[in-house]
Design an enzyme around this catalytic site. Structure first.
Site, PDB file in Angstrom:
ATOM      1  N   GLU A 131      46.876  37.599  46.509  1.00 10.66           N
ATOM      2  CA  GLU A 131      48.127  37.291  47.219  1.00 10.66           C
ATOM      3  C   GLU A 131      49.305  38.093  46.674  1.00 10.66           C
ATOM      4  O   GLU A 131      50.408  38.015  47.178  1.00 10.66           O
ATOM      5  CB  GLU A 131      48.410  35.782  47.153  1.00 10.66           C
ATOM      6  N   CYS A 186      42.285  34.124  39.680  1.00 10.74           N
ATOM      7  CA  CYS A 186      42.843  34.260  38.327  1.00 10.74           C
ATOM      8  C   CYS A 186      42.317  33.137  37.437  1.00 10.74           C
ATOM      9  O   CYS A 186      41.122  33.072  37.192  1.00 10.74           O
ATOM     10  CB  CYS A 186      44.367  34.310  38.382  1.00 10.74           C
ATOM     11  N   HIS A 198      45.207  38.770  41.412  1.00 15.28           N
ATOM     12  CA  HIS A 198      45.840  37.936  42.433  1.00 15.28           C
ATOM     13  C   HIS A 198      45.834  38.651  43.779  1.00 15.28           C
ATOM     14  O   HIS A 198      46.680  39.517  44.003  1.00 15.28           O
ATOM     15  CB  HIS A 198      47.281  37.634  42.040  1.00 15.28           C
TER      16      HIS A 198
END
Lengths: 222, 270
Positions: free
Chosen positions: A202, A92, A200
């Site tokens: 994650e 990001c 992202h």
């Protein structure tokens, strides 16, 4: 200097990864995601730990100027990591910081804020009249080979951003995503060891975990 | 193409022993026990939830601590975005919530009482993590600034506090624009009139807010089934639809809602 070990010792780690702690935000998810992908993770701002790691993650949420300024003490260390061939993965804002500069850092008439210039280019803002930030799940269109994108073409990832990367060299784009325009959602340098995702991983469910596993695999070959 | 998000909302309360528990209510009252928040989050993730909203409805120090534990546990298990709300009033509250593993915080009363909190939060942590939540109430009197026609009557929407128990006199559309200009990255629109009714979202409200701002809008309150999600995406142009009870009571699964939308050409992540 703070060093926090967040490793999960229950399994044999495939690679040791450092998550650079240069400020605020949610580092917990990226740490847990990398662990799930098989990495031994250390969250640190200690440059010596970078040098010993198999891979370095530059996370990031927030504004370009703040991010660059917070990470500034580590600039030379990060450039050295990139130069040494160790995988450096920007996420990001961390990806945007791999570029040269950003329209975002240029506000208020202040001088342009310098990114790491590892993937030469500029981060620009989405057009007026578009909903900003681009927030939500969007599709990855893989444009060229890179070990990071193994198995994720056509899958969805979670994005939250108002600016997007425009690399000077079109070959730096590994994948694109369509938000009223096509923009680079994954970029990489020519050597291939410096790369970043605008989304992202994650926070991108199984697709994101696949990317983190790919990253850990890349690191394990170091 | 950017997909429409389906978001289950989980209201976290404390049970008699002080453990986290989920309750679901009607018109913000009459709460009924529905389960353990972490287990629910895992199940919803399996079913295709795009994101979670967790609300601490205790508004107490104990509730806050419990909520942070729940957020940590969920963030360790589930790799999709988490928004956390309830009782957030300072940048310190925002910081500790993000540190626990939240990606966004949802702020209602704290921002109405001190709008600068939006600027401070956006500056310190980025707009993307500042969600401003409004609890809107339909008003059919002279006090508003922006009116819409509902069933032949002129209506404005008022921001309320304390789950609708207290009015503010502030027009929701004015507040939405102000919140956006101060740095809010997303708006979370609840309707006191529709909460728990299951007869559909407040479409005029959602549409008016979507028209007023450029930031993403999460529609909330009133969802009784996939047809209501369809309505709020196609008629009001919401970016995300939030629901609680239809998912909690297994009336409809998230997968079923997404299939319904996909068949009708609404872009969803399958």
């Amino acid at each position: 200097m703070s060093t926090v070990s967040a490793s999960d010792s229950s399994e044999q780690a495939l690679a040791s990864v450092v998550v650079v702690d240069y400020g605020l935000g949610n580092l917990r998810s990226v740490t847990r995601g990398l662990e799930r992908a098989g990495a031994d993770v250390e969250i640190t701002d200690d440059p010596e730990a970078f040098a010993d790691a198999d891979g370095v993650v530059l996370p990031g949420v927030g504004a370009f100027r703040e991010g660059v300024e917070n990470a500034d003490p580590l600039r030379e260390d990060l450039l050295e990591i990139a130069d040494s061939g160790t995988p450096l993965f920007g996420i990001c804002l961390g990806m945007q910081m791999l570029l040269t500069t950003s329209e975002e850092g240029d506000n208020d008439g202040e001088s342009a804020v310098q990114g790491l210039d590892l993937v030469p280019g500029t981060n620009v803002r989405f057009a007026d009249g578009q909903k900003v930030p681009h927030m939500g799940w969007n599709e990855l269109d893989v444009r060229r080979d890179h070990p990071l994108v193994e198995g994720v073409d056509g899958r969805y990832a979670y994005f939250v951003h108002s600016y997007y990367a425009v690399p000077d060299d079109a070959d730096a784009t590994v994948a694109t995503t369509d938000y009223e325009r096509e923009f680079p959602s994954i970029v990489a340098n020519e050597a291939g060891n410096v790369f970043g995702t605008q989304f992202h991983p994650e926070k991108s469910g199984e697709t994101g975990l696949q990317i983190l596993r790919n990253f850990v695999e890349i690191c394990s070959q170091e | 193409m950017l997909t429409k998000r389906i978001i289950p909302c989980i209201d976290v309360d404390l049970d008699e022993d002080g453990n986290p528990a989920v309750y679901t209510g009607v018109h913000f009252e009459d709460l009924e026990y529905t389960g353990d928040p972490v287990e629910m989050a895992k199940a919803y993730n399996e079913s295709g939830a795009d994101e979670f909203v967790f609300l601490d409805i205790t508004a107490s120090a104990e509730g806050r601590e419990t909520m942070l534990d729940v957020v940590r546990d969920v963030a360790d298990e589930v790799f999709i975005p988490l928004t956390v709300g309830g009782g957030i009033r300072t940048t310190e509250d925002i910081k500790e919530t993000l540190r626990a593993g939240a990606d966004k915080v949802s702020i209602t009363t704290g921002a109405l009482e001190r709008p600068e909190l939006i600027n401070e939060g956006a500056r310190a942590f980025g707009s993307q993590c500042i969600v401003i939540s409004v609890d809107a109430r339909r008003r059919f009197d002279e006090g508003g600034e922006h009116y819409v026609e509902i069933d032949g009557e002129s209506c404005w929407f008022e921001c309320t506090k304390k789950g609708g128990r207290e009015g503010t006199g502030i027009d929701v559309l004015e507040w939405a624009r102000e919140a956006e200009s101060r740095g809010a990255g997303e708006l979370f629109v609840n309707s006191i009139d529709k909460d728990g009714t299951k007869d559909g979202y407040d479409l005029p409200l959602t549409e008016a807010v979507c028209d007023a701002v450029d930031t993403p809008v999460i529609a909330s309150s009133g969802c009784g089934g996939p047809e209501h999600m369809h309505e709020v995406f196609t008629e009001a142009d919401a970016d995300a639809g939030l629901a609680a009870s239809i998912f909690h009571f297994d009336e409809h699964s998230i997968a079923e809602v997404k299939e319904y939308l996909d068949e009708r050409d609404v872009p969803v992540r399958l």
